[in-house]
Enzyme design. Structure first.
Site, PDB file in Angstrom:
ATOM      1  N   HIS A 271       0.810  -1.220   0.000  1.00  0.00           N
ATOM      2  CA  HIS A 271       0.000   0.000   0.000  1.00  0.00           C
ATOM      3  C   HIS A 271       0.842   1.267   0.000  1.00  0.00           C
ATOM      4  CE1 HIS A 271      -3.334   2.659   0.642  1.00  0.00           C
ATOM      5  NE2 HIS A 271      -2.790   3.144   1.732  1.00  0.00           N
ATOM      6  N   CYS A 272       2.120   1.181   0.390  1.00  0.00           N
ATOM      7  CA  CYS A 272       2.891   2.403   0.616  1.00  0.00           C
ATOM      8  C   CYS A 272       3.746   2.842  -0.568  1.00  0.00           C
ATOM      9  CB  CYS A 272       3.784   2.237   1.850  1.00  0.00           C
ATOM     10  SG  CYS A 272       2.863   2.112   3.399  1.00  0.00           S
ATOM     11  N   ILE A 273       4.727   2.040  -0.931  1.00  0.00           N
ATOM     12  CA  ILE A 273       5.756   2.500  -1.864  1.00  0.00           C
ATOM     13  C   ILE A 273       5.211   2.811  -3.258  1.00  0.00           C
ATOM     14  CG2 ILE A 273       7.993   1.951  -2.880  1.00  0.00           C
ATOM     15  CD1 ILE A 273       8.627   0.329  -0.419  1.00  0.00           C
ATOM     16  N   ASP A 276       2.522   6.255  -2.123  1.00  0.00           N
ATOM     17  CA  ASP A 276       2.859   7.441  -1.339  1.00  0.00           C
ATOM     18  C   ASP A 276       3.627   8.517  -2.094  1.00  0.00           C
ATOM     19  OD1 ASP A 276       1.590   6.022   0.581  1.00  0.00           O
ATOM     20  OD2 ASP A 276       3.344   5.646   1.828  1.00  0.00           O
TER      21      ASP A 276
END
Length: 441
Positions: A271-273, A276
């Site tokens: 979900h992040c890299i 974001d």
């Protein structure tokens, strides 16, 4: 008013709400409960509430026995009834922050959650956002929604931001042992946020403002995205030169200073890299400032699945004399990283889609993901099941594509029975396994 809440925190008498019981929220809620607070989890998915009440955890970081112990002793409860937020002193928001199809921030989960909180907001409550987002969200989005009630931040209620730092599958760190960056809207809010998280985790790292804390989280993930893009680009260049990028990295990391190893792959997941960095590129437009470095990294990483499928097609043609359009491919690993069941933004889904777009047939094996669940971008793949990994099954495929290097995979069997293997994770070399035709991509 802040003194009253501060006293309740110190005495472990504050009631804590965690909104969003996913990979971040459920571990946090359990950690809060184990720290001695009464914790209540909120989610819009009734199936999660049913699972929790039955003592069945759907998050690997929270074992069933730990979940059952906290619910049995009454320290943790879960509900879909958001009216019960009125009973809580501290409310922590752990909801998703995805991108739209145009790669703009989608804050709809945050705004809807804040609307729910506003319905029962009362003086003296502390509201903390943990969802990853662009600098300014707490001040520019969350605070105005809550202040529509007529209550004022830093005066009637208290507002803060503390970015989540969960790492699914990492057994070396847990929610309580990962240092927590915290910030509040004003001195009173800062003191409350520090006191609350200081009672829950081992180390608290205060910064000057919520916007700074929001920037910390983005910086952490942009750092990884840019460096992964660098090694992915080097992989492509070195491939053309006949040089093994994995051997290069292995030798380079022996330098005891000035170098940190990052590794290539078939694309970014989680979900992040993959998400974001685009929150910052979107926000930077407001200041008319380019983010060329970040955007280039995103382009390189996003191109990796197509590069891998291109290498797969080339390998099938050269080594088996078959076109991808007439080939059956077994993708090993559906999760975005090894040894977890998390498929969020997994490049494996894109690889399957690309193989089939080119006329090939694709199946997958994943010891952690028995069936492909519903996803927003890959609805056509919903319901497909992991195939068994035995000699008969392996021999049915023309090629095996290693997308995720789970430990619970029989790589020796793959080497013995697969006519062609394309390895994006260096899984065979790291295990000193040889046999058949194994190529790196």
């Amino acid at each position: 008013m802040s003194d009253t809440l501060l006293s309740k925190i110190k005495a472990r008498e504050a009631h804590v709400a965690v909104i969003g019981l996913g990979y971040v929220g459920l571990p946090l809620a359990i950690t809060v409960a184990r720290a001695g607070f009464a914790a209540i989890g909120f989610d819009i998915d009734p199936q999660k509430i049913v699972a929790i009440e039955a003592g069945r955890s759907y998050i690997e970081a929270v074992p069933d026995e730990v979940l059952s112990a906290e619910t049995r002793q009454g320290r943790f409860r879960a509900t879909t009834d958001f009216a019960r937020l009125a009973d809580c002193d501290i409310i922590v928001i752990c909801v998703p922050t995805p991108l739209t199809k145009h790669r703009d921030p989608d804050l709809s989960f945050i705004t809807r959650t804040c609307d729910r909180i506003a319905e029962t907001l009362k003086p003296g409550q502390l509201i903390v956002l943990e969802s990853t987002t662009y600098p300014g969200t707490t001040d520019e989005v969350v605070r105005p929604i809550l202040e529509r009630t007529g209550l004022k931040s830093a005066q009637d209620f208290f507002l803060g931001f503390s970015p989540e730092r969960e790492d699914p599958g990492n057994r070396d760190f847990h929610t309580s042992s990962i240092p927590k960056v915290v910030a509040g809207d004003g001195e009173a809010a800062s003191a409350l946020v520090m006191a609350f998280y200081g009672a829950v985790v081992q180390t608290v790292v205060p910064v000057s403002s919520p916007a700074t804390a929001e920037a910390v989280k983005l910086t952490e993930n942009i750092f990884r995205a840019v460096n992964i893009a660098l090694v992915n680009e080097l992989k492509v260049v070195y491939e053309a030169m006949g040089i093994d990028i994995w051997e290069v990295i292995g030798a380079a990391k022996t330098k005891p200073f000035g170098y940190m190893p990052f590794y290539p792959g078939p694309g970014l997941g989680g979900h992040c890299i993959p998400i974001d960095p685009f929150y910052l590129t979107w926000k930077s437009r407001e200041y008319e400032l380019p983010t060329r470095f970040i955007e280039l990294a995103g382009e390189i990483n996003s191109a990796m699945p197509r590069h891998v499928v291109g290498r797969l097609a080339e390998a099938l043609d050269i080594h088996l004399g078959k076109a991808l359009s007439r080939s059956r491919v077994l993708v090993i690993g559906l999760a975005y990283k090894k040894n977890v069941p998390d498929i969020r933004e997994s490049p494996s889904l894109k690889l399957i889609e690309l193989i089939e777009e080119r006329g090939g047939s694709a199946a997958y094996h994943d010891p952690h993901v028995a069936e492909i669940p519903k996803t927003r971008e890959y609805m056509a793949l919903k319901g497909r099941k992991s195939v068994p990994l035995d000699e008969e099954s392996i021999r049915r495929f023309d090629a095996v594509l290693i997308a995720t290097d789970h430990d619970a995979v029989d790589y020796a069997a793959l080497a013995r029975f697969a006519p062609l293997i394309v390895d994006t994770r260096n899984a065979f070399s790291r295990r000193n396994i040889e046999g058949g035709t194994i190529l790196k991509a």
